[in-house]
Scaffold this motif. Structure first.
Motif, PDB file in Angstrom:
ATOM      1  N   LEU A   1       0.836  -1.209   0.000  1.00  0.00           N
ATOM      2  CA  LEU A   1       0.000   0.000   0.000  1.00  0.00           C
ATOM      3  C   LEU A   1       0.864   1.250   0.000  1.00  0.00           C
ATOM      4  O   LEU A   1       0.458   2.305  -0.471  1.00  0.00           O
ATOM      5  CB  LEU A   1      -0.931   0.020   1.226  1.00  0.00           C
ATOM      6  CG  LEU A   1      -2.144  -0.914   1.196  1.00  0.00           C
ATOM      7  CD1 LEU A   1      -2.919  -0.821   2.504  1.00  0.00           C
ATOM      8  CD2 LEU A   1      -3.065  -0.586   0.026  1.00  0.00           C
TER       9      LEU A   1
ATOM     10  N   PHE B   1      -3.624   5.286  -5.086  1.00  0.00           N
ATOM     11  CA  PHE B   1      -4.894   5.328  -4.350  1.00  0.00           C
ATOM     12  C   PHE B   1      -6.025   5.999  -5.125  1.00  0.00           C
ATOM     13  O   PHE B   1      -7.096   6.236  -4.582  1.00  0.00           O
ATOM     14  CB  PHE B   1      -4.707   5.978  -2.967  1.00  0.00           C
ATOM     15  CG  PHE B   1      -4.441   4.962  -1.902  1.00  0.00           C
ATOM     16  CD1 PHE B   1      -3.182   4.392  -1.760  1.00  0.00           C
ATOM     17  CD2 PHE B   1      -5.460   4.528  -1.064  1.00  0.00           C
ATOM     18  CE1 PHE B   1      -2.942   3.420  -0.800  1.00  0.00           C
ATOM     19  CE2 PHE B   1      -5.235   3.562  -0.097  1.00  0.00           C
ATOM     20  CZ  PHE B   1      -3.973   3.004   0.036  1.00  0.00           C
TER      21      PHE B   1
ATOM     22  N   LEU C   1      -6.325  -1.405  -6.615  1.00  0.00           N
ATOM     23  CA  LEU C   1      -6.270  -1.696  -5.172  1.00  0.00           C
ATOM     24  C   LEU C   1      -6.975  -3.021  -4.875  1.00  0.00           C
ATOM     25  O   LEU C   1      -6.507  -3.827  -4.075  1.00  0.00           O
ATOM     26  CB  LEU C   1      -6.937  -0.563  -4.380  1.00  0.00           C
ATOM     27  CG  LEU C   1      -6.160   0.755  -4.288  1.00  0.00           C
ATOM     28  CD1 LEU C   1      -7.050   1.861  -3.728  1.00  0.00           C
ATOM     29  CD2 LEU C   1      -4.914   0.595  -3.414  1.00  0.00           C
TER      30      LEU C   1
ATOM     31  N   ARG D   1      -4.564   6.623   1.568  1.00  0.00           N
ATOM     32  CA  ARG D   1      -3.397   5.855   2.002  1.00  0.00           C
ATOM     33  C   ARG D   1      -3.173   5.921   3.515  1.00  0.00           C
ATOM     34  O   ARG D   1      -3.107   4.910   4.200  1.00  0.00           O
ATOM     35  CB  ARG D   1      -2.138   6.382   1.287  1.00  0.00           C
ATOM     36  CG  ARG D   1      -0.892   5.505   1.524  1.00  0.00           C
ATOM     37  CD  ARG D   1       0.387   6.184   1.059  1.00  0.00           C
ATOM     38  NE  ARG D   1       0.236   6.890  -0.202  1.00  0.00           N
ATOM     39  CZ  ARG D   1       0.270   6.296  -1.407  1.00  0.00           C
ATOM     40  NH1 ARG D   1       0.472   5.003  -1.510  1.00  0.00           N
ATOM     41  NH2 ARG D   1       0.111   7.006  -2.498  1.00  0.00           N
ATOM     42  N   GLU D   2      -3.106   7.146   4.014  1.00  0.00           N
ATOM     43  CA  GLU D   2      -2.720   7.333   5.413  1.00  0.00           C
ATOM     44  C   GLU D   2      -3.678   6.614   6.375  1.00  0.00           C
ATOM     45  O   GLU D   2      -3.271   5.860   7.247  1.00  0.00           O
ATOM     46  CB  GLU D   2      -2.725   8.831   5.706  1.00  0.00           C
ATOM     47  CG  GLU D   2      -1.831   9.227   6.859  1.00  0.00           C
ATOM     48  CD  GLU D   2      -1.908  10.735   7.069  1.00  0.00           C
ATOM     49  OE1 GLU D   2      -2.085  11.145   8.213  1.00  0.00           O
ATOM     50  OE2 GLU D   2      -1.824  11.484   6.064  1.00  0.00           O
TER      51      GLU D   2
ATOM     52  N   SER E   1      -5.940   4.242   5.681  1.00  0.00           N
ATOM     53  CA  SER E   1      -5.974   2.785   5.478  1.00  0.00           C
ATOM     54  C   SER E   1      -4.796   2.127   6.186  1.00  0.00           C
ATOM     55  O   SER E   1      -4.953   1.128   6.894  1.00  0.00           O
ATOM     56  CB  SER E   1      -5.909   2.449   3.984  1.00  0.00           C
ATOM     57  OG  SER E   1      -7.005   3.000   3.311  1.00  0.00           O
ATOM     58  N   GLU E   2      -3.607   2.712   5.999  1.00  0.00           N
ATOM     59  CA  GLU E   2      -2.409   2.130   6.624  1.00  0.00           C
ATOM     60  C   GLU E   2      -2.527   2.145   8.142  1.00  0.00           C
ATOM     61  O   GLU E   2      -2.203   1.167   8.813  1.00  0.00           O
ATOM     62  CB  GLU E   2      -1.163   2.917   6.193  1.00  0.00           C
ATOM     63  CG  GLU E   2      -0.735   2.601   4.768  1.00  0.00           C
ATOM     64  CD  GLU E   2       0.497   3.394   4.330  1.00  0.00           C
ATOM     65  OE1 GLU E   2       1.023   3.090   3.249  1.00  0.00           O
ATOM     66  OE2 GLU E   2       0.919   4.319   5.068  1.00  0.00           O
TER      67      GLU E   2
END
Ligand SMILES: [Zn+2]
Length: 576
Positions: free
Chosen positions: A496, A501, A507, A551-552, A554-555
């Motif tokens: 990821l 994104f 994805l 991204r941020e 989800s991670e």
């Protein structure tokens, strides 16, 4: 989306490949086509009801309005089934008027508020007070909520308020009004004069031991005010009956009084099946729907009408609503999803839309259904097909109240289920914050004209999510992960890091590949990711969800999930 066949009245097994054409015929809207070489024609369920009713009204020579009736027993809080009866009957009435615009009609919502209180409902307060009034007419029992002038007054008030919100405007009638005002007197006299004919219909349907004391009449004891009475004699010449207050009713016992009363003016009621016949006769009812559990009652009431020389109305049964365990929903228990709950989780429109589906199919009522139905409703607003136009017209015409609330349009590329998952994933219990997340998210197309409705939907989604959390087991997040799952999560986190994104498909594929490379069951793998991201085991397409979260976020979600799972498995190792 559900098949349109879900609304058709006749059960025809048609595979999804068969395309039926649609047209307006002498039978109203119909779909027609060929299935395995055989010509078939099916119509919307409400048009089928109109067809049945038309056969009856054609026989009528005068131009009296056609009377549609719905019934409610106010012995408990109104539920979805009560509301459904009014909504569905309104659909039939709408279709009838469309086909016979020159025939006037009326819709009567009848409440039997003189029914005797047989038990104390589980979902009302002040049960001890209510218990003191067992065996009395519901209209003589005080309101346990302390608001209305009686028990039934409260329940009927609740029904009226639901119906008014939707814009349904039936004429409300009640037993107490009809009996006390003398409006039913002529019918009561007729029953008294024909008491043997009525008995001849009903007695064979009863257990031998109850036949001896059974009477169509239920006098209210003049001393204790209860239905704990047995009729001892009939005096048709004086319009009176004699009784003894000497039996049990709803757990209450008779007081021993004896007396002779007039059958007129509400001193005497008639028992349920006779009461239904009396109502049909005195109000001139032409059409009534009822639950499957009342089919036998309807047959007997119809026979009583005929014994009195009156043609019974066209009747139609509907299947019952079930709770998620498959039990019938009850107004005294409050199982299944309540009307109030549904209204707090989703727009009223979704309830109405749900009720356009065929009543001949038993349906389980739960939270999952609410989400699914709301998605379908948004599609209805979005897709301007002829079918959808017809549905929208009918819904707006029968329940004008729902369209007043918001603009009936939806053109955005997300549905309610996605919103619920997003809300779960964001973990922010704040309408404005979630709403601006939607507006500012470049991956999401929130059409400007949908903005106000979207704000409303966020409010619903937050309540829906709160409801989900309340029923979720507290340790659902503490997962025991296999080594394979831990490695897959770690790989996914790495990949990821440099994923695009803005591409939901990529994805989705990547997530799939990571699980597959570790030989994980894909169902379990995706379910695990939903748990990690939204705390729910299911959700929308994963690629879309990741894209929307970014991204941020989800991670962070995946890392937190991994940490807590690893920590709890370490704890297990230490304790063993
Ligand atoms: Zn008594």
């Amino acid at each position: 989306m559900c098949s349109n066949l879900d609304r058709l009245g006749t059960t025809v097994v048609v595979s999804s490949e068969v395309r039926l054409r649609k047209g307006y015929s002498a039978h109203g809207w119909v779909r027609y086509g060929k299935v395995a070489g055989v010509k078939i024609m099916v119509s919307e369920w409400w048009d089928q009801e109109v067809e049945l009713l038309a056969r009856r009204t054609r026989k009528q020579v005068n131009s009296q309005p056609v009377i549609f009736e719905t019934g409610y027993g106010p012995s408990g809080l109104p539920h979805l089934g009560t509301f459904a009866e009014v909504a569905r009957t309104s659909f039939v009435r709408w279709a009838f008027t469309k086909r016979f615009p020159d025939i006037p009609s009326r819709l009567i919502a009848f409440s039997d508020d003189m029914d005797g209180l047989r038990s104390v409902p589980e979902n009302v307060p002040n049960k001890d007070m209510v218990r003191l009034h067992l065996g009395k007419p519901l209209s003589s029992v005080p309101d346990p909520f302390g608001i209305a002038d009686s028990f039934s007054g409260h329940m009927i008030g609740r029904l009226k308020s639901f119906l008014a919100d939707f814009g349904f405007e039936p004429e409300f009638y009640s037993s107490s009004e009809c009996y006390y005002s003398g409006a039913f007197d002529a019918g009561l006299l007729k029953l008294l004069e024909n008491v043997e004919a009525v008995k001849a219909v009903v007695l064979p349907t009863l257990q031998p031991e109850t036949r001896v004391t059974w009477s169509p009449f239920l006098p209210i004891c003049e001393v204790c005010g209860r239905y704990t009475t047995i009729v001892s004699d009939y005096h048709p010449q004086d319009a009176q009956i004699s009784y003894a207050c000497s039996t049990e009713f709803g757990g209450a016992s008779g007081c021993g009084n004896t007396g002779r009363v007039s059958v007129r003016g509400g001193k005497v009621k008639v028992g349920w099946k006779v009461d239904w016949a009396l109502r049909w006769m005195m109000l001139g009812v032409d059409y009534e729907m009822y639950g499957k559990d009342l089919i036998e009652s309807a047959v007997i009431s119809g026979k009583i009408c005929k014994a009195l020389g009156v043609e019974p109305p066209v009747g139609s049964f509907y299947e019952l609503f079930l709770d998620e365990e498959g039990h019938k929903i009850s107004k005294k228990i409050g199982n299944g999803i309540s009307l109030d709950e549904w209204r707090s989780y989703a727009p009223d429109d979704s309830i109405l839309y749900f009720l356009t589906k065929s009543p001949k199919k038993a349906r389980k009522i739960g939270r999952e259904l609410v989400g699914k139905t709301t998605d379908e409703f948004l599609l209805l607003l979005k897709q301007p097909t002829a079918d959808n136009e017809l549905l929208r017209t009918m819904m707006a015409a029968t329940a004008p109240g729902i369209c007043r609330k918001h603009n009936w349009n939806w053109s955005s590329e997300f549905d309610f289920s996605l919103l619920v998952s997003l809300v779960g994933a964001l973990g922010i219990d704040d309408v404005a914050a979630v709403h601006s997340f939607l507006r500012d998210n470049p991956a999401l197309t929130l059409a400007p004209q949908d903005d106000a409705f979207a704000f409303e939907l966020v409010q619903f989604a937050l309540r829906y999510d709160r409801g989900l959390r309340a029923t979720r087991l507290p340790d659902a997040a503490a997962h025991e992960l296999s080594i394979g799952e831990i490695h897959a999560l770690e790989t996914l986190l790495q990949r990821l890091g440099d994923a695009d994104f803005t591409a939901a498909d990529a994805l989705q594929t990547m997530t799939y590949e990571v699980g597959k490379a570790r030989d994980l069951g894909l169902r379990e793998w995706f379910s695990l990711l939903y748990q990690a991201l939204t705390k729910n085991p299911t959700g929308p397409r994963l690629g879309t969800l990741l894209m929307l979260l970014g991204r941020e976020r989800s991670e962070k979600k995946l890392q937190e999930f991994l940490n807590s799972a690893v920590k709890s498995s370490e704890k297990d190792e230490i304790s063993t």
